[in-house]
Write a protein that holds these residues in place. Structure first.
Motif, PDB file in Angstrom:
ATOM      1  N   ALA A  92       0.821  -1.224   0.000  1.00 14.16           N
ATOM      2  CA  ALA A  92       0.000   0.000   0.000  1.00 14.16           C
ATOM      3  C   ALA A  92       0.846   1.262   0.000  1.00 14.16           C
ATOM      4  N   GLY A  93       1.911   1.276  -0.783  1.00 14.66           N
ATOM      5  CA  GLY A  93       2.721   2.479  -0.899  1.00 14.66           C
ATOM      6  C   GLY A  93       3.698   2.697   0.238  1.00 14.66           C
ATOM      7  N   GLN A  94       3.874   1.686   1.081  1.00 14.90           N
ATOM      8  CA  GLN A  94       4.813   1.810   2.201  1.00 14.90           C
ATOM      9  C   GLN A  94       5.821   0.661   2.154  1.00 14.90           C
ATOM     10  N   ARG A 106      17.465  -4.459  17.219  1.00 16.83           N
ATOM     11  CA  ARG A 106      16.645  -4.772  16.044  1.00 16.83           C
ATOM     12  C   ARG A 106      15.593  -3.678  15.862  1.00 16.83           C
ATOM     13  N   LYS A 107      15.436  -3.221  14.614  1.00 17.14           N
ATOM     14  CA  LYS A 107      14.495  -2.136  14.315  1.00 17.14           C
ATOM     15  C   LYS A 107      13.713  -2.450  13.058  1.00 17.14           C
ATOM     16  N   ALA A 108      12.515  -1.858  13.024  1.00 19.12           N
ATOM     17  CA  ALA A 108      11.678  -1.888  11.814  1.00 19.12           C
ATOM     18  C   ALA A 108      11.413  -0.437  11.435  1.00 19.12           C
ATOM     19  N   LEU A 109      11.789  -0.075  10.225  1.00 18.27           N
ATOM     20  CA  LEU A 109      11.583   1.282   9.719  1.00 18.27           C
ATOM     21  C   LEU A 109      10.559   1.224   8.594  1.00 18.27           C
ATOM     22  N   VAL A 110       9.542   2.083   8.686  1.00 18.65           N
ATOM     23  CA  VAL A 110       8.497   2.129   7.655  1.00 18.65           C
ATOM     24  C   VAL A 110       8.633   3.443   6.904  1.00 18.65           C
ATOM     25  N   PHE A 111       8.801   3.344   5.585  1.00 15.59           N
ATOM     26  CA  PHE A 111       8.963   4.506   4.718  1.00 15.59           C
ATOM     27  C   PHE A 111       7.741   4.618   3.813  1.00 15.59           C
ATOM     28  N   ASP A 112       7.109   5.796   3.799  1.00 16.78           N
ATOM     29  CA  ASP A 112       5.924   6.032   2.971  1.00 16.78           C
ATOM     30  C   ASP A 112       6.357   6.694   1.670  1.00 16.78           C
TER      31      ASP A 112
END
Length: 127
Positions: A92-94, A106-112
């Motif tokens: 969905a565009g991310q 540990r990391k989760a990065l969300v880019f729009d």
């Protein structure tokens, strides 16, 4: 040929019970006709509304994902220094980037893609 009697041509008045039934039937016919007319106009109104309305784009089109149809989208994401990407995902565009920082967190990065910025920076804690 047989001759028709003139008194057979004249309509005889109905008895009061039959006249009451005839009036009820005429009233029922008028009400039914009005209901059918209103229903038909509602259907025509719905058809005209649907045809005159601007079509809505579906989620599967490129415009819904924020990607222009005439040119590719260009964006730059700056990950933290030393960030090791373990997996990526797109929906969905991310874009989701999952990995580890230099410190081992540990990391989760969300880019729009539509806004061109990081919308979430999630630290994953656990064993």
């Amino acid at each position: 040929m047989t001759a028709i009697e003139p008194d057979d041509q004249e309509e005889k008045p109905l008895d009061p019970a039959m006249e009451s039934v005839r009036r009820k039937m005429v009233r029922l016919q008028i009400v039914s006709g009005a209901i059918m007319f209103v229903s038909l106009m509602a259907v025509f109104g719905a058809v005209v509304y649907k045809t005159m309305r601007e079509p809505k784009e579906t989620a599967s089109t490129a415009a819904a994902s924020g990607v222009p149809s005439d040119a590719p989208l260009a964006a730059t994401l700056s990950l933290p220094l030393g960030f090791k990407v373990q997996s990526t995902s797109f929906s969905a565009g991310q874009m989701l980037f999952f990995g580890e920082t230099v410190e081992g967190t540990r990391k989760a990065l969300v880019f729009d893609l539509r806004t061109g910025r990081t919308v979430a920076d999630v630290t994953v804690a656990g064993n």
